[in-house]
Design a protein around this motif. Structure first.
Motif, short mmCIF file in Angstrom:
data_model
loop_
_atom_site.label_atom_id
_atom_site.label_comp_id
_atom_site.label_asym_id
_atom_site.label_seq_id
_atom_site.Cartn_x
_atom_site.Cartn_y
_atom_site.Cartn_z
N ARG A 106 25.75 94.87 144.56
CA ARG A 106 26.90 95.51 145.21
C ARG A 106 26.59 96.93 145.67
O ARG A 106 27.27 97.48 146.53
N ASN A 107 25.58 97.53 145.03
CA ASN A 107 25.28 98.94 145.29
C ASN A 107 23.82 99.18 144.93
O ASN A 107 23.46 99.23 143.76
N SER A 108 23.01 99.32 145.94
CA SER A 108 21.56 99.43 145.70
C SER A 108 21.19 100.68 144.92
O SER A 108 20.08 100.76 144.37
N LYS A 109 22.08 101.65 144.87
CA LYS A 109 21.78 102.86 144.10
C LYS A 109 22.05 102.68 142.61
O LYS A 109 21.77 103.57 141.82
N SER A 110 22.62 101.55 142.27
CA SER A 110 22.92 101.28 140.88
C SER A 110 21.83 100.36 140.31
O SER A 110 21.66 99.23 140.77
N VAL A 111 21.11 100.87 139.34
CA VAL A 111 19.97 100.13 138.78
C VAL A 111 20.03 100.27 137.26
O VAL A 111 20.18 101.38 136.73
N LEU A 112 19.92 99.14 136.58
CA LEU A 112 19.87 99.15 135.13
C LEU A 112 18.47 98.73 134.70
O LEU A 112 17.91 97.78 135.22
N VAL A 113 17.89 99.48 133.75
CA VAL A 113 16.55 99.14 133.27
C VAL A 113 16.59 98.87 131.77
O VAL A 113 17.41 99.45 131.04
N GLY A 114 15.71 98.00 131.32
CA GLY A 114 15.56 97.69 129.90
C GLY A 114 14.20 98.16 129.40
O GLY A 114 13.19 97.98 130.10
N ILE A 115 14.19 98.74 128.22
CA ILE A 115 12.98 99.38 127.69
C ILE A 115 12.71 98.90 126.27
O ILE A 115 13.60 98.91 125.42
N SER A 116 11.49 98.51 126.01
CA SER A 116 11.04 98.19 124.64
C SER A 116 10.10 99.29 124.16
O SER A 116 9.01 99.44 124.70
N CYS A 117 10.59 100.11 123.24
CA CYS A 117 11.92 100.19 122.69
C CYS A 117 12.56 101.50 123.14
O CYS A 117 12.13 102.56 122.70
N GLY A 118 13.56 101.38 123.95
CA GLY A 118 14.25 102.58 124.41
C GLY A 118 15.65 102.27 124.89
O GLY A 118 16.30 103.10 125.52
N GLY A 119 16.11 101.03 124.60
CA GLY A 119 17.45 100.64 124.98
C GLY A 119 17.56 100.26 126.44
O GLY A 119 16.60 99.78 127.05
N ALA A 120 18.75 100.46 126.99
CA ALA A 120 19.03 100.17 128.39
C ALA A 120 19.63 101.43 129.02
O ALA A 120 20.38 102.16 128.36
N TRP A 121 19.28 101.63 130.28
CA TRP A 121 19.71 102.84 130.98
C TRP A 121 20.20 102.45 132.37
O TRP A 121 19.66 101.55 133.00
N LEU A 122 21.22 103.18 132.83
CA LEU A 122 21.83 102.87 134.12
C LEU A 122 21.89 104.12 134.98
O LEU A 122 22.25 105.20 134.51
N THR A 123 21.51 103.96 136.24
CA THR A 123 21.77 104.99 137.23
C THR A 123 22.74 104.42 138.27
O THR A 123 22.66 103.24 138.62
N ASN A 124 23.64 105.25 138.73
CA ASN A 124 24.53 104.85 139.82
C ASN A 124 24.29 105.67 141.08
O ASN A 124 25.03 105.53 142.06
N ASP A 125 23.29 106.52 141.01
CA ASP A 125 23.03 107.40 142.15
C ASP A 125 21.56 107.34 142.59
O ASP A 125 20.97 108.34 142.99
#
Lengths: 362, 89
Positions: free
Chosen positions: A162-181
């Motif tokens: 829906r929004n190419s600027k929004s990206v969620l990443v998964g990290i072993s081990c660092g949790g999950a992180w989201l950018t909306n910009d």
């Protein structure tokens, strides 16, 4: 209907294709070299292959649509580590662990997740890369830790359709992180996950979570699935909250998950013996599927080895085609199986391939 | 002129150069090679300019131990072998 797929292995990249009767192994590329990740870019038909040469480092190759030739392009490179840095991590690329295409409105944009845990962006189809320093510099990175490898790594990159600027990443081990910009800023998205390998008072700490794999449903992008080191979690709000799914049979341990492209309630898992043993649960390979958001599961075994099976399906070893009915699975001991009925029955592609790192449909 | 001999294992990936250089140390010699063969740099060094973990260099029969500065001295007729280490196999 999908008719071609790619298998990245310890000893090269293999193509498989479909005839009217069955799927078959086809051409090989980079034979002898570890191919750690393969990205078929649906936007323009380009194929990318990440290599990890034992002596000469990580490399990235690109094959243009319609071409038979591969071109070596740039790899993500870390900047020079400041002399006063206290970061114990070496700022050198160990491996390209994940690749993702940017949105359809971002031609040429690629994302790469690496070991150590850097996220890189290319705006020119891999000809150049830059580190997303906003994520690399989050203070919580000092608490990230290796999971499976000695250093933390980014294995999942979920671009929001829906929004190419929004990206969620998964990290072993660092949790999950989201950018909306587009990567300017980041927020943690691992609330609800539980790290049972940590002292109890730290078990809910978001930046130490080990999501083995996170996938996003393309048609219901708020719905995410996660095979975590300590179980299965799902989110229906783009990772703001995660809920543990406790009804999975055989084992809640594994590395991989795949989600139905048009049904965010349907997801697949490959249960394994937890957690230091790491082979198929009960030495018999099964794929589990839920179609109701994790309330119930069915375990499928048809066509899969059921005796003395020690195959493990690693993070990128399960793919589902656009129609949601064709699945391809590859194991660390070189087994590759394909299902055309949503996981109920499996056809053996090979049991003698090199260890399989990734599978993907063209 | 010092002579740089790169492992033929690299021939799978590129034309392997034979380089002669008047550089006074290893870093200078490698830079001379990379100047004409820029893609070679990433196969021998990492992005920090350090020798890759599984690449090994011998100068006149002696294995180099300094892997970051790469400041081992060369003499005019030094023979420098840049090889793959068995550790990376």
């Amino acid at each position: 209907m999908a008719d071609r797929a790619y298998i990245g292995t310890r000893k090269g990249l293999f193509e498989i294709y479909r005839t009217h009767e069955a799927w078959h192994l086809d051409r090989q590329h980079f034979l002898g070299d570890p191919v750690t990740m393969v990205l078929p870019d649906r936007r323009d038909g380009t194929l990318y292959a990440a290599l990890n040469l034992g002596h000469f480092g990580a490399k990235l190759h690109r094959r243009d649509p319609g071409s038979e030739q591969w071109t070596e392009v740039a790899v993500p490179a870390f900047p020079v580590k400041p002399q006063d840095s206290t970061d114990p991590v070496e700022w050198t690329l160990k491996q390209i662990w994940s690749l993702a295409a940017g949105g359809p409105d971002q031609p040429g944009v690629l994302w790469a997740g690496t070991l150590p845990g850097g996220l890189f962006r290319s705006n020119d189809r891999g000809d150049s890369w830059h580190l997303v320093e906003s994520l690399w510099n989050v203070p919580e990175r000092s608490q990230w830790m290796g999971g499976g490898y000695d250093v933390p790594g980014i294995h999942s990159i979920c671009v929001d359709p829906r929004n190419s600027k929004s990206v969620l990443v998964g990290i072993s081990c660092g949790g999950a992180w989201l950018t909306n910009d587009g990567g300017e800023s980041w927020s943690m998205r691992a609330k609800g996950m539980l790290a049972r390998y940590m002292p109890p008072e730290l078990a809910e700490t978001q930046q130490v979570q080990d999501p083995h794999r996170i996938v996003r449903c393309p048609s219901e992008p708020d719905k995410l699935w996660c095979q975590h080191h300590n179980g299965i979690w799902r989110s229906v709000d783009n990772g703001a909250n995660w809920t543990e799914v406790i009804s999975a049979p055989l084992s809640n341990f594994g590395f991989v998950t795949a989600v139905h492209p048009s049904d965010g309630e349907t997801a697949w898992f490959v249960p394994a013996e937890a957690d230091s043993k790491r082979y198929a649960a009960h030495a018999a390979l099964a794929v589990t599927r839920t179609t109701d958001g994790g309330k119930t599961f069915t375990a499928w075994r048809g066509g899969l080895p059921q005796q003395h099976c020690y195959d493990l399906v690693y993070r990128h070893g399960l793919a589902v085609s656009d129609c949601g009915q064709i699945l391809l699975m590859g194991s660390t001991t070189g087994g590759a199986w394909l299902s055309e009925d949503g996981g109920g029955q499996w056809q053996t592609i090979s049991t003698t391939l090199p260890p399989i790192y990734s599978v993907s449909f063209a | 002129m010092a002579q740089l001999i790169f492992t033929q294992q690299l021939a799978r990936f590129m034309d392997v150069p034979q380089v002669e250089t008047s550089a006074a140390d290893l870093r200078g010699a490698l830079d001379a090679a990379f100047a004409d063969h820029p893609r070679l740099r990433g196969y021998v060094l990492d992005e920090q300019g350090h020798l890759r973990e599984n690449v090994v260099i011998f100068i006149d029969g002696q294995r180099t131990r300094e892997r970051k500065l790469l400041n081992d001295a060369l003499v005019p007729h030094s023979k420098v072998y840049i090889l793959q280490a068995l550790s990376g196999g």
